[in-house]
Write an enzyme that holds these catalytic residues in place. Structure first.
Site, PDB file in Angstrom:
ATOM      1  N   CYS A   1       0.819  -1.202   0.000  1.00 57.07           N
ATOM      2  CA  CYS A   1       0.000   0.000   0.000  1.00 57.07           C
ATOM      3  C   CYS A   1       0.864   1.268   0.000  1.00 57.07           C
ATOM      4  CB  CYS A   1      -0.986  -0.061   1.168  1.00 57.07           C
ATOM      5  SG  CYS A   1      -2.453   0.927   0.886  1.00 57.07           S
TER       6      CYS A   1
ATOM      7  N   HIS B   1      -3.429  -5.234   1.517  1.00 56.61           N
ATOM      8  CA  HIS B   1      -2.741  -5.474   2.792  1.00 56.61           C
ATOM      9  C   HIS B   1      -2.740  -6.966   3.135  1.00 56.61           C
ATOM     10  CE1 HIS B   1      -2.353  -1.301   4.376  1.00 56.61           C
ATOM     11  NE2 HIS B   1      -3.360  -1.084   3.557  1.00 56.61           N
TER      12      HIS B   1
ATOM     13  N   GLU C   1      -0.995  -8.414   5.193  1.00 62.41           N
ATOM     14  CA  GLU C   1      -0.753  -8.578   6.642  1.00 62.41           C
ATOM     15  C   GLU C   1      -2.050  -8.534   7.448  1.00 62.41           C
ATOM     16  OE1 GLU C   1      -0.328  -5.877   4.960  1.00 62.41           O
ATOM     17  OE2 GLU C   1      -0.765  -4.110   6.175  1.00 62.41           O
TER      18      GLU C   1
HETATM   19  N1  GLN Z   1      -3.501   6.494   0.879  1.00 57.40           N
HETATM   20  C1  GLN Z   1      -2.253   6.128   1.498  1.00 57.40           C
HETATM   21  C2  GLN Z   1      -1.080   6.869   0.862  1.00 57.40           C
HETATM   22  O1  GLN Z   1      -1.251   7.562  -0.082  1.00 57.40           O
HETATM   23  C3  GLN Z   1      -2.017   4.646   1.426  1.00 57.40           C
HETATM   24  C4  GLN Z   1      -3.058   3.924   2.243  1.00 57.40           C
HETATM   25  C5  GLN Z   1      -2.528   2.721   2.975  1.00 57.40           C
HETATM   26  O2  GLN Z   1      -1.324   2.480   3.057  1.00 57.40           O
HETATM   27  N2  GLN Z   1      -3.429   1.972   3.561  1.00 57.40           N
HETATM   28  O3  GLN Z   1       0.022   6.741   1.341  1.00 57.40           O
END
Ligand code: GLN
Length: 188
Positions: free
Chosen positions: A83, A172, A174
Site C-alpha cells: 500500500c 494489505h 498482513e
Molecule cells: N492512501 C495512502 C497513501 O497515499 C495509502 C493507504 C494505505 O497504506 N493503507 O500513502
C-alpha cells in the site's frame, strides 16, 4: 527457512506491527527500523508497510534513511512494499511525490475514490493462486515498464507487481489470515 534470515520492518508509522505478527507465524526473525542507527543491524530483507506515504517519505528523508535504504534495494536486497510502501517504491507517483523511486511502476494514490475507499476481494496472484485482498484507501498501479511485471489485477487494475528483488501489493496481505504472500516474499 533458515534462522540466518532476518527481516527488517520499517516502523516509522502505519501498519508495521501486523507484518511482525505474520513474520512470527512464519518463524522468521525480524526487528523494527525506527531510526537511522537501526540500519546498522544485520538484515537481509525489508518490509515497507501501509500507512501514509507522504508522512513516511518525509520521515525517511528527515531521518537520513532514504538514501541508505535506496542503496540497499539497488544492491539487490529483497524489499516488500504494501500500500503506502508501494507508493514509496514507485518511480512515478500520480497525485504525489516519488520517494525511493526504485521500481518501474506508476502508482496512482487513493485511486479507488471515496465510496470504494476500503473493500475486500479475492483474486489470482501469479505464482500463488487465489489470495484474499484487503484494500484501504489503496493506490493501484496504472503502468509498469522495464523489468517490472504484473502479478495480480483486480477489475483490470494492477494490484501487485514484481521487479527482481522488489515486490509490491496495493492491498494489505498482513491483515488477512493467509500467509502466502509473505511466504512468497521470504522465498524471493
Ligand atoms: N492512501 C495512502 C497513501 O497515499 C495509502 C493507504 C494505505 O497504506 N493503507 O500513502
Amino acid at each position: 527457512m533458515g534462522s540466518m534470515m532476518t527481516v527488517a520492518v520499517l516502523a516509522l508509522q502505519g501498519a508495521f506491527a501486523e507484518h511482525g505478527a505474520m513474520l512470527d507465524r512464519l518463524g522468521a526473525e525480524h526487528f523494527e527500523i525506527r531510526q537511522k542507527k537501526d540500519l546498522d543491524r544485520h538484515f537481509d530483507r525489508l518490509i515497507l508497510p501501509g500507512g501514509e506515504s507522504t508522512v513516511m517519505g518525509k520521515l525517511l528523508k528527515d531521518c537520513e534513511m532514504l538514501e541508505p535504504i535506496r542503496q540497499r534495494i539497488l544492491e539487490g536486497m529483497p524489499v516488500f512494499g504494501t500500500c503506502a510502501g508501494l507508493i514509496l517504491l514507485a518511480e512515478q507517483v500520480e497525485d504525489g511525490d516519488a520517494h525511493l523511486g526504485t521500481m518501474q511502476i506508476r502508482a496512482k494514490r487513493n485511486a479507488y475514490g471515496r465510496q470504494l475507499g476500503s473493500f475486500y476481494t479475492e483474486a489470482e496472484f501469479q505464482g500463488i493462486g487465489t489470495v484474499p485482498m484487503t484494500f484501504i484507501r489503496a493506490p493501484y498501479i496504472d503502468r509498469v515498464w522495464g523489468e517490472a511485471e504484473v502479478l495480480a489485477e483486480v477489475d483490470g487494475k494492477i494490484v501487485a507487481a514484481r521487479q527482481g528483488n522488489q515486490l509490491v501489493t496495493a492491498f494489505h496481505p498482513e491483515l488477512a489470515d493467509s500467509l502466502e504472500v509473505h511466504q512468497y516474499f521470504l522465498n524471493m
